[in-house]
Design an enzyme around this catalytic site. Structure first.
Site, PDB file in Angstrom:
ATOM      1  N   ASP A   2       0.822  -1.206   0.000  1.00 17.20           N
ATOM      2  CA  ASP A   2       0.000   0.000   0.000  1.00 17.20           C
ATOM      3  C   ASP A   2       0.858   1.259   0.000  1.00 17.20           C
ATOM      4  O   ASP A   2       2.000   1.244   0.462  1.00 17.20           O
ATOM      5  CB  ASP A   2      -0.910   0.017   1.240  1.00 17.20           C
ATOM      6  CG  ASP A   2      -1.887  -1.136   1.247  1.00 17.20           C
ATOM      7  OD1 ASP A   2      -2.249  -1.588   0.145  1.00 17.20           O
ATOM      8  OD2 ASP A   2      -2.276  -1.581   2.331  1.00 17.20           O
ATOM      9  N   TYR A  60       1.841  -7.454  10.087  1.00 19.60           N
ATOM     10  CA  TYR A  60       1.722  -6.004  10.030  1.00 19.60           C
ATOM     11  C   TYR A  60       2.361  -5.443  11.299  1.00 19.60           C
ATOM     12  O   TYR A  60       1.946  -5.795  12.405  1.00 19.60           O
ATOM     13  CB  TYR A  60       0.259  -5.568   9.961  1.00 19.60           C
ATOM     14  CG  TYR A  60      -0.391  -5.872   8.643  1.00 19.60           C
ATOM     15  CD1 TYR A  60      -0.437  -4.919   7.636  1.00 19.60           C
ATOM     16  CD2 TYR A  60      -0.954  -7.116   8.395  1.00 19.60           C
ATOM     17  CE1 TYR A  60      -1.023  -5.195   6.412  1.00 19.60           C
ATOM     18  CE2 TYR A  60      -1.540  -7.406   7.172  1.00 19.60           C
ATOM     19  CZ  TYR A  60      -1.577  -6.439   6.194  1.00 19.60           C
ATOM     20  OH  TYR A  60      -2.160  -6.709   4.991  1.00 19.60           O
TER      21      TYR A  60
END
Length: 131
Positions: A2, A60
């Site tokens: 992203d 993450y």
């Protein structure tokens, strides 16, 4: 990955008709790609391999820099938060939001593969020494 996100251990795939050895493809990619991208390995994979759908796990990591002084070298990789933090609330939110979860919920087109796992974690850097 992203926008605005840094990837460690990122896997990509592409198809080629090149007869080059994997080691030469790695060298060529590192020569032509932007300096902020490094290819550590290149490996010929079966045609059925897909970097996104063949992934077995994801991690993450959220990095928070708690200090009145902004980070210098770490700045591109951390979120700077120069305010006081309630440690009890911090630990409570960690219990709620972080840990291991099913990967499936994170991908729109996951195709029903529920065995994959995803970990969420965060690191807090607390600079007690102000300069």
């Amino acid at each position: 990955t992203d926008a605005g996100v840094h990837a460690e251990g990122f896997v990509a795939h592409f198809q080629t008709k090149s007869a080059l050895e994997d080691s030469k493809i790695k060298k060529a990619l590192n020569f032509y790609l932007s300096r902020d991208i490094v290819v550590y390995s290149a490996k010929t994979m079966p045609v059925s391999f897909h970097a996104r759908y063949s992934a077995k796990s994801k991690i993450y990591r959220y990095r928070i820099w708690l200090s009145g002084t902004r980070p210098l070298f770490e700045a591109p990789f951390v979120f700077w938060y120069p305010h006081a933090v309630d440690q009890k609330k911090n630990e409570k939110s960690r219990e709620i939001f972080f840990g291991e979860t099913r990967f499936q919920r994170l991908l729109r087109s996951w195709r029903g593969r529920s065995q994959k796992r995803c970990s969420f974690d965060f690191y807090i850097y607390n600079s007690k020494k102000e300069r």
